[in-house]
Scaffold this motif. Structure first.
Motif, PDB file in Angstrom:
ATOM      1  N   GLU A  42       0.849  -0.911   0.165  1.00 45.94           N
ATOM      2  CA  GLU A  42      -0.222   0.025  -0.132  1.00 45.94           C
ATOM      3  C   GLU A  42       0.545   1.269  -0.245  1.00 45.94           C
ATOM      4  N   ASN A  43       2.036   1.474   0.737  1.00 45.84           N
ATOM      5  CA  ASN A  43       2.891   2.451   0.743  1.00 45.84           C
ATOM      6  C   ASN A  43       3.527   2.728  -0.965  1.00 45.84           C
ATOM      7  N   ASP A  44       3.978   1.927  -1.404  1.00 46.68           N
ATOM      8  CA  ASP A  44       4.231   1.809  -3.008  1.00 46.68           C
ATOM      9  C   ASP A  44       3.423   2.379  -3.499  1.00 46.68           C
ATOM     10  N   LEU A  45       2.009   1.955  -3.150  1.00 42.72           N
ATOM     11  CA  LEU A  45       0.781   2.448  -4.988  1.00 42.72           C
ATOM     12  C   LEU A  45       0.831   3.935  -4.029  1.00 42.72           C
ATOM     13  N   LEU A  46       0.565   4.269  -2.326  1.00 40.79           N
ATOM     14  CA  LEU A  46       0.701   5.663  -2.282  1.00 40.79           C
ATOM     15  C   LEU A  46       1.522   6.125  -2.955  1.00 40.79           C
ATOM     16  N   LYS A  47       2.364   6.296  -2.614  1.00 43.55           N
ATOM     17  CA  LYS A  47       4.083   6.542  -3.249  1.00 43.55           C
ATOM     18  C   LYS A  47       3.414   6.587  -4.780  1.00 43.55           C
ATOM     19  N   LYS A  48       3.503   5.784  -5.403  1.00 43.41           N
ATOM     20  CA  LYS A  48       2.824   5.984  -6.937  1.00 43.41           C
ATOM     21  C   LYS A  48       2.161   7.078  -7.090  1.00 43.41           C
ATOM     22  N   GLU A  49       1.062   7.456  -6.388  1.00 41.91           N
ATOM     23  CA  GLU A  49       0.011   8.451  -6.204  1.00 41.91           C
ATOM     24  C   GLU A  49       0.642   9.434  -6.448  1.00 41.91           C
ATOM     25  N   ASN A  53       3.917  10.402  -6.901  1.00 40.04           N
ATOM     26  CA  ASN A  53       4.694  11.120  -7.657  1.00 40.04           C
ATOM     27  C   ASN A  53       3.594  11.524  -8.951  1.00 40.04           C
ATOM     28  N   ARG A  54       2.084  10.659  -9.169  1.00 45.48           N
ATOM     29  CA  ARG A  54       1.322  11.026  -9.723  1.00 45.48           C
ATOM     30  C   ARG A  54       1.215  12.753  -9.861  1.00 45.48           C
ATOM     31  N   LEU A  55       0.593  13.000  -8.901  1.00 44.14           N
ATOM     32  CA  LEU A  55       0.078  14.213  -8.116  1.00 44.14           C
ATOM     33  C   LEU A  55       1.018  14.349  -8.684  1.00 44.14           C
ATOM     34  N   LEU A  56       2.365  14.625  -8.231  1.00 40.30           N
ATOM     35  CA  LEU A  56       3.737  15.855  -8.145  1.00 40.30           C
ATOM     36  C   LEU A  56       3.590  16.041 -10.119  1.00 40.30           C
ATOM     37  N   CYS A  57       3.113  14.505 -11.082  1.00 38.20           N
ATOM     38  CA  CYS A  57       3.871  15.183 -12.659  1.00 38.20           C
ATOM     39  C   CYS A  57       2.215  15.531 -12.675  1.00 38.20           C
ATOM     40  N   PRO A  72       8.503   7.621   4.036  1.00 41.47           N
ATOM     41  CA  PRO A  72       7.722   8.428   3.751  1.00 41.47           C
ATOM     42  C   PRO A  72       6.512   8.469   3.690  1.00 41.47           C
ATOM     43  N   PHE A  73       5.190   9.304   3.772  1.00 38.01           N
ATOM     44  CA  PHE A  73       4.078   9.333   3.198  1.00 38.01           C
ATOM     45  C   PHE A  73       3.949  10.653   2.411  1.00 38.01           C
ATOM     46  N   PRO A  74       2.994  10.056   1.319  1.00 36.54           N
ATOM     47  CA  PRO A  74       3.087  10.818   0.100  1.00 36.54           C
ATOM     48  C   PRO A  74       1.732  12.070   0.110  1.00 36.54           C
ATOM     49  N   PRO A  75       2.425  13.297   0.375  1.00 36.24           N
ATOM     50  CA  PRO A  75       1.282  14.457   0.265  1.00 36.24           C
ATOM     51  C   PRO A  75       0.133  14.241   0.742  1.00 36.24           C
ATOM     52  N   LEU A  76      -1.230  13.289   0.215  1.00 31.81           N
ATOM     53  CA  LEU A  76      -2.271  13.160  -0.051  1.00 31.81           C
ATOM     54  C   LEU A  76      -3.243  12.170   0.454  1.00 31.81           C
TER      55      LEU A  76
END
Length: 383
Positions: free
Chosen positions: A309-316, A318-322, A372-376
């Motif tokens: 789940e952490n990997d999925l959230l990190k990918k999310e 990265n997508r949001l940063l894009c 690390p947590f994704p910002p969203l």
């Protein structure tokens, strides 16, 4: 039985008119065992002279005349007529005795057909009284039997109700098991998707491997650090609050991404719910881990799931940063090494606008156990 085919002399004299007792029956039992011979003992009084045609009969209780005998035996004349205390006896064979369970009594009948009964009226009264008591007892037993039948019926109904409830519970458990199997299948499918995405992200494989190695070491220390879970979760909440404030400030400078931010808020709400679920599950697993070593294996599996789940959230993230026009590779970030990083240093993740030259800190970890947590997307990781 002597001359058993010859009928004995009887009379129609009613019992009410016979109030004498010149023959005394001795050792009369209240009950006789069926199928055996019965010996009747009797004594003649001094005023009674026996004759050759006298007989002793067995009568059902309540008889009125000597003609109502069931069976009889001829008496034997005594050898010494002057011996008043001499006891006489006759024997009734089992074959000729009554087969039912009614009350019977002996009666000495002389050759004129007149019966001699010792206290027959009192015996009748006692037998009638006993008969009434037996009837009352039978009624009481019938009532008890009826009550027991009703109780048995009630117990049977309760049993049927419990069986019905048991079937419902079994069906509920089966449905829950099917639901868990469905969720497990979904998780497996997500795992396959993550594996495919990892193959496409070759540039981040080393970093992910390092993070996985760190997480494995942290999970090995989970037993010793179980008591610190509550404080760590509180710190995570504060950090999530700081991240939320940071996102709020960023949304003021990103009006062009309002729709994207709205979607991010929805995902944030979902992540918060997921975080609470994971926090509850983490607390339960921590408590149970201290009680049984077997829970450790379950935490290992939970760890793997959280990593996915952490990997999925990190990918999310990265997508949001894009979406924001940022490139994860262009962000300034630093992973401390064994020489550079220490127990007092904090790891963090920053991003910035490559066109503005500004860099914004998304989050900062105070403990190397935290990830690390994704910002969203907010969630907690058990350490």
């Amino acid at each position: 039985m002597e001359n058993i085919m010859e009928d004995p002399p009887t009379s129609a004299v009613l019992l009410e008119h016979c109030h004498f007792s010149q023959v005394i029956f001795n050792n009369v039992e209240k009950f006789y065992v069926p199928g055996g011979d019965i010996t009747c003992y009797y004594t003649l009084t001094q005023h009674f002279i026996p004759r050759r045609k006298d007989w002793i009969g067995i009568f059902r209780v309540g008889w009125k005349t000597t003609r109502e005998y069931y069976t009889f035996m001829w008496v034997t004349l005594p050898v010494d007529m002057n011996n008043e205390s001499a006891k006489q006896e006759v024997q009734f064979k089992a074959y000729y005795l009554p087969k039912d369970d009614e009350y019977y009594q002996f009666c000495y009948v002389d050759q004129d057909g007149v019966g001699e009964v010792e206290e027959i009226e009192e015996q009748n009264k006692e037998l009638c009284k006993e008969n009434q008591e037996l009837k009352d007892s039978c009624v009481s037993l019938q009532k008890q039997n009826s009550d027991m039948q009703a109780e048995l019926q009630r117990k049977q109904e309760e049993l049927e109700t419990l069986q019905s409830i048991n079937k419902k519970l079994e069906q509920k458990v089966k449905d829950q098991k099917d639901c868990w199997e469905t969720e497990l299948l979904q998780l497996k499918e997500q795992n396959q998707k993550v594996s495919l995405e990892n193959e496409k992200m070759g540039i981040r494989v080393d970093q992910l491997q390092a993070q996985l190695s760190t997480q494995e070491k942290e999970m090995e220390q989970l037993v010793q650090r179980a008591q610190d879970k509550t404080e760590q979760l509180e710190r995570l909440k504060k950090e999530n609050g700081q991240l939320f404030l940071t996102l709020t400030e960023q949304r003021e400078h990103q009006k062009k991404l309002e729709q994207t931010v709205e979607e991010m808020k929805q995902k944030e709400t979902t992540a918060l719910k997921k975080q609470q679920e994971l926090m509850d599950e983490n607390f339960d697993l921590s408590r149970r881990l201290s009680e049984n070593k077997i829970i450790y294996d379950a935490l290992q599996r939970d760890k793997e799931r959280l990593e996915k789940e952490n990997d999925l959230l990190k990918k999310e993230n990265n997508r949001l940063l894009c979406y924001m026009g940022l490139d994860f590779d262009s962000l300034p970030h630093h992973v401390p090494t064994s020489e550079q990083g220490g127990a007092g240093q904090n790891a963090g993740l920053a991003y910035g606008n490559p066109y503005s030259g500004k860099t914004t800190l998304l989050f900062q970890l105070e403990d190397p156990c935290l990830h690390p947590f994704p910002p969203l997307n907010f969630f907690s990781l058990k350490c």
